[in-house]
Design a protein around this motif. Structure first.
Motif, PDB file in Angstrom:
ATOM      1  N   ASP A 184       0.874  -1.098  -0.118  1.00 48.35           N
ATOM      2  CA  ASP A 184       0.142   0.056   0.036  1.00 48.35           C
ATOM      3  C   ASP A 184       0.736   1.345  -0.083  1.00 48.35           C
ATOM      4  OD1 ASP A 184       0.939  -0.209   2.439  1.00 48.35           O
ATOM      5  OD2 ASP A 184      -0.833   0.811   3.419  1.00 48.35           O
ATOM      6  N   ALA A 185       2.161   1.104   0.060  1.00 49.92           N
ATOM      7  CA  ALA A 185       3.057   2.448   0.291  1.00 49.92           C
ATOM      8  C   ALA A 185       3.207   3.180  -1.194  1.00 49.92           C
ATOM      9  CB  ALA A 185       4.498   1.863   0.607  1.00 49.92           C
ATOM     10  N   GLN A 186       3.515   4.155  -0.918  1.00 54.24           N
ATOM     11  CA  GLN A 186       4.169   5.113  -1.901  1.00 54.24           C
ATOM     12  C   GLN A 186       5.612   5.670  -1.721  1.00 54.24           C
ATOM     13  OE1 GLN A 186       1.327   8.497  -1.853  1.00 54.24           O
ATOM     14  NE2 GLN A 186       0.027   7.408  -3.054  1.00 54.24           N
ATOM     15  N   VAL A 243       5.446   6.531   2.430  1.00 58.86           N
ATOM     16  CA  VAL A 243       3.942   6.922   2.928  1.00 58.86           C
ATOM     17  C   VAL A 243       3.066   5.417   2.889  1.00 58.86           C
ATOM     18  CG1 VAL A 243       1.973   8.456   2.380  1.00 58.86           C
ATOM     19  CG2 VAL A 243       4.253   9.043   1.804  1.00 58.86           C
ATOM     20  N   ALA A 244       2.536   5.192   3.954  1.00 58.06           N
ATOM     21  CA  ALA A 244       1.943   3.967   4.098  1.00 58.06           C
ATOM     22  C   ALA A 244       0.897   4.233   5.061  1.00 58.06           C
ATOM     23  CB  ALA A 244       2.810   2.677   4.308  1.00 58.06           C
ATOM     24  N   GLU A 245      -0.339   3.517   4.912  1.00 56.18           N
ATOM     25  CA  GLU A 245      -1.595   3.294   6.104  1.00 56.18           C
ATOM     26  C   GLU A 245      -0.887   2.506   7.067  1.00 56.18           C
ATOM     27  OE1 GLU A 245      -4.749   4.440   7.915  1.00 56.18           O
ATOM     28  OE2 GLU A 245      -4.125   5.292   6.268  1.00 56.18           O
ATOM     29  N   ALA A 246      -0.063   1.571   6.621  1.00 53.14           N
ATOM     30  CA  ALA A 246       0.436   0.347   7.409  1.00 53.14           C
ATOM     31  C   ALA A 246       1.223   1.187   8.637  1.00 53.14           C
ATOM     32  CB  ALA A 246       1.371  -0.671   6.813  1.00 53.14           C
ATOM     33  N   THR A 302       2.150   8.555   7.385  1.00 50.18           N
ATOM     34  CA  THR A 302       1.044   7.900   7.139  1.00 50.18           C
ATOM     35  C   THR A 302       0.583   8.940   6.138  1.00 50.18           C
ATOM     36  OG1 THR A 302      -0.134   9.313   8.585  1.00 50.18           O
ATOM     37  CG2 THR A 302       0.294   6.756   9.286  1.00 50.18           C
ATOM     38  N   PRO A 303      -0.471   8.330   5.241  1.00 47.56           N
ATOM     39  CA  PRO A 303      -1.000   9.310   4.122  1.00 47.56           C
ATOM     40  C   PRO A 303      -1.479  10.656   4.343  1.00 47.56           C
ATOM     41  CG  PRO A 303      -1.899   7.142   3.923  1.00 47.56           C
ATOM     42  CD  PRO A 303      -1.317   7.311   5.325  1.00 47.56           C
ATOM     43  N   ASP A 304      -1.811  10.789   5.890  1.00 49.42           N
ATOM     44  CA  ASP A 304      -2.104  12.271   6.213  1.00 49.42           C
ATOM     45  C   ASP A 304      -1.063  13.034   6.886  1.00 49.42           C
ATOM     46  OD1 ASP A 304      -1.809  10.799   8.705  1.00 49.42           O
ATOM     47  OD2 ASP A 304      -3.848  11.332   9.156  1.00 49.42           O
ATOM     48  N   GLY A 305       0.046  12.402   6.493  1.00 48.69           N
ATOM     49  CA  GLY A 305       1.261  13.314   6.772  1.00 48.69           C
ATOM     50  C   GLY A 305       1.881  13.044   8.361  1.00 48.69           C
ATOM     51  N   LYS A 306       1.368  12.108   9.098  1.00 51.94           N
ATOM     52  CA  LYS A 306       1.947  11.849  10.469  1.00 51.94           C
ATOM     53  C   LYS A 306       2.641  10.938  10.585  1.00 51.94           C
ATOM     54  CE  LYS A 306      -2.471  14.085  12.283  1.00 51.94           C
ATOM     55  NZ  LYS A 306      -3.491  14.078  13.184  1.00 51.94           N
TER      56      LYS A 306
END
Length: 75
Positions: A16-18, A34-37, A71-75
Protein backbone atom coordinates in the motif's frame (compact mmCIF):
# COMPACT_ATOMS: atom_id res chain seq x y z
CA UNK A 1 22.35 -1.13 -6.12
CA UNK A 2 20.16 1.63 -7.46
CA UNK A 3 17.28 3.74 -6.19
CA UNK A 4 14.71 2.13 -8.51
CA UNK A 5 15.47 -1.38 -7.23
CA UNK A 6 15.15 -0.22 -3.63
CA UNK A 7 11.82 1.47 -4.44
CA UNK A 8 10.52 -1.72 -6.03
CA UNK A 9 11.58 -3.87 -3.06
CA UNK A 10 9.92 -1.57 -0.54
CA UNK A 11 6.71 -1.42 -2.59
CA UNK A 12 6.69 -5.21 -2.89
CA UNK A 13 7.04 -5.59 0.88
CA UNK A 14 4.59 -2.79 1.71
CA UNK A 15 2.05 -3.01 -1.12
CA UNK A 16 0.00 0.00 0.00
CA UNK A 17 3.05 2.27 0.16
CA UNK A 18 4.01 5.20 -2.02
CA UNK A 19 7.79 5.29 -2.19
CA UNK A 20 10.38 7.77 -3.43
CA UNK A 21 14.07 6.86 -3.27
CA UNK A 22 17.07 9.00 -4.12
CA UNK A 23 20.76 8.20 -4.17
CA UNK A 24 23.39 8.50 -6.84
CA UNK A 25 26.48 6.81 -5.39
CA UNK A 26 25.07 3.27 -5.25
CA UNK A 27 25.43 2.81 -1.47
CA UNK A 28 23.84 5.83 0.26
CA UNK A 29 20.13 6.41 -0.23
CA UNK A 30 17.25 8.52 1.07
CA UNK A 31 13.68 7.27 0.98
CA UNK A 32 10.29 8.73 1.75
CA UNK A 33 7.71 6.04 2.41
CA UNK A 34 4.02 6.88 2.81
CA UNK A 35 1.89 3.99 4.04
CA UNK A 36 -1.35 3.46 5.92
CA UNK A 37 0.40 0.49 7.58
CA UNK A 38 2.43 3.00 9.63
CA UNK A 39 -0.63 4.37 11.42
CA UNK A 40 -0.28 4.02 15.20
CA UNK A 41 3.35 2.91 15.00
CA UNK A 42 6.35 4.72 16.45
CA UNK A 43 9.14 5.81 14.07
CA UNK A 44 11.45 2.94 15.05
CA UNK A 45 8.75 0.36 14.26
CA UNK A 46 8.09 2.06 10.91
CA UNK A 47 11.78 1.96 10.02
CA UNK A 48 11.98 -1.71 10.96
CA UNK A 49 9.04 -2.41 8.64
CA UNK A 50 10.93 -0.78 5.76
CA UNK A 51 14.23 -2.49 6.63
CA UNK A 52 12.41 -5.85 6.64
CA UNK A 53 11.48 -5.32 2.98
CA UNK A 54 15.19 -5.00 2.13
CA UNK A 55 16.48 -7.93 4.18
CA UNK A 56 20.19 -8.69 3.88
CA UNK A 57 20.77 -5.79 1.50
CA UNK A 58 20.84 -3.47 4.52
CA UNK A 59 24.42 -3.15 5.69
CA UNK A 60 25.58 -4.90 2.56
CA UNK A 61 24.68 -3.55 -0.88
CA UNK A 62 22.88 -0.69 0.85
CA UNK A 63 25.37 0.95 3.19
CA UNK A 64 23.02 3.68 4.44
CA UNK A 65 19.34 4.45 4.05
CA UNK A 66 17.89 7.64 5.53
CA UNK A 67 14.16 7.21 6.00
CA UNK A 68 11.16 9.47 6.29
CA UNK A 69 8.11 7.35 7.12
CA UNK A 70 4.64 8.89 7.30
CA UNK A 71 1.00 7.96 7.02
CA UNK A 72 -1.05 9.29 4.08
CA UNK A 73 -2.23 12.21 6.24
CA UNK A 74 1.38 13.25 6.86
CA UNK A 75 1.71 12.01 10.43
Amino acid sequence: MDAETIRELIEKGLPDAQVEVQGDDGVHFEATVVAEAFRGKLPLARHRMVYATLGDLMGGAIHALALKTVTPDGK
